[in-house]
Enzyme design. Structure first.
Site, PDB file in Angstrom:
ATOM      1  N   HIS A  63       0.960  -1.030  -0.603  1.00  0.00           N
ATOM      2  CA  HIS A  63       0.022  -0.113  -0.256  1.00  0.00           C
ATOM      3  C   HIS A  63       0.366   1.323  -0.247  1.00  0.00           C
ATOM      4  CE1 HIS A  63      -2.482   3.376   1.891  1.00  0.00           C
ATOM      5  NE2 HIS A  63      -3.369   2.867   1.385  1.00  0.00           N
ATOM      6  N   SER A  64       0.203   2.666  -0.730  1.00  0.00           N
ATOM      7  CA  SER A  64       1.135   3.634  -0.706  1.00  0.00           C
ATOM      8  C   SER A  64       2.761   3.441  -0.752  1.00  0.00           C
ATOM      9  CB  SER A  64       0.635   4.157   0.076  1.00  0.00           C
ATOM     10  OG  SER A  64       1.169   5.961   0.722  1.00  0.00           O
ATOM     11  N   MET A  65       3.256   4.174  -0.282  1.00  0.00           N
ATOM     12  CA  MET A  65       5.180   3.807  -1.092  1.00  0.00           C
ATOM     13  C   MET A  65       5.108   2.411  -0.598  1.00  0.00           C
ATOM     14  SD  MET A  65       5.714   6.749  -1.478  1.00  0.00           S
ATOM     15  CE  MET A  65       7.439   6.440  -1.362  1.00  0.00           C
ATOM     16  N   GLY A  67       4.229   0.048  -1.663  1.00  0.00           N
ATOM     17  CA  GLY A  67       3.645  -0.182  -3.109  1.00  0.00           C
ATOM     18  C   GLY A  67       4.758  -0.015  -4.000  1.00  0.00           C
ATOM     19  N   LEU A  89      -1.757  -1.089  -3.331  1.00  0.00           N
ATOM     20  CA  LEU A  89      -2.713   0.067  -3.668  1.00  0.00           C
ATOM     21  C   LEU A  89      -2.846   1.071  -3.691  1.00  0.00           C
ATOM     22  CD1 LEU A  89      -3.375  -3.010  -0.638  1.00  0.00           C
ATOM     23  CD2 LEU A  89      -4.584  -2.894  -2.842  1.00  0.00           C
TER      24      LEU A  89
END
Length: 137
Positions: A63-65, A67, A89
């Protein structure tokens, strides 16, 4: 790892804690976190030891960073079959909204090898992710 292998099918899952460090604001943290996640992947496979039915690949969800770090793993010198599926995500994969330093800029210059067999899925709601409070007034 699953507590019981008595069922016909189960899966093991792990989480990697990056200690709530703000890698989206300070580029050198991205490199530290990438190295930590890379080492963690190999450690996960070591946990299986000499058991039969050892997994051959892994699915990563970031998720976010997280990812972004996971996507950068694909450009590392990993076994091309190690990561079978990568799901991100709401990850800023093209670029981070604001480059605060040169390290972050350089981190985004990943090189994905053409021989990689990883299935890559990126999920993001875009503008639909914004919370519109005017509807609740």
């Amino acid at each position: 790892m699953a507590l019981s292998s008595s069922t016909s099918y189960h899966f093991d899952y792990y989480t990697i804690d990056l200690n709530d460090e703000f890698s989206g604001l300070y580029g050198p943290l991205l490199y530290d976190q990438l190295e930590y996640v890379n080492s963690s992947l190999y450690r996960i496979f070591e946990l299986y030891g000499e058991r039969k039915n050892i997994p051959k690949s892994i699915v990563i969800i970031g998720h976010s960073m997280g990812g972004v770090i996971a996507k950068n793993l694909l450009s590392q010198n990993l076994d091309p079959n190690l990561i079978s599926v990568l799901i991100t995500l709401a990850a800023p994969l093209k670029r981070v909204p604001i480059f605060f330093d040169l390290h972050m800029h350089n981190f985004y210059k990943w090189d994905n090898p053409g021989h990689n067999k990883t299935t890559f899925v990126s999920l993001s709601g875009g503008y639909a992710d914004f919370f519109d409070t005017s509807k609740f007034k």
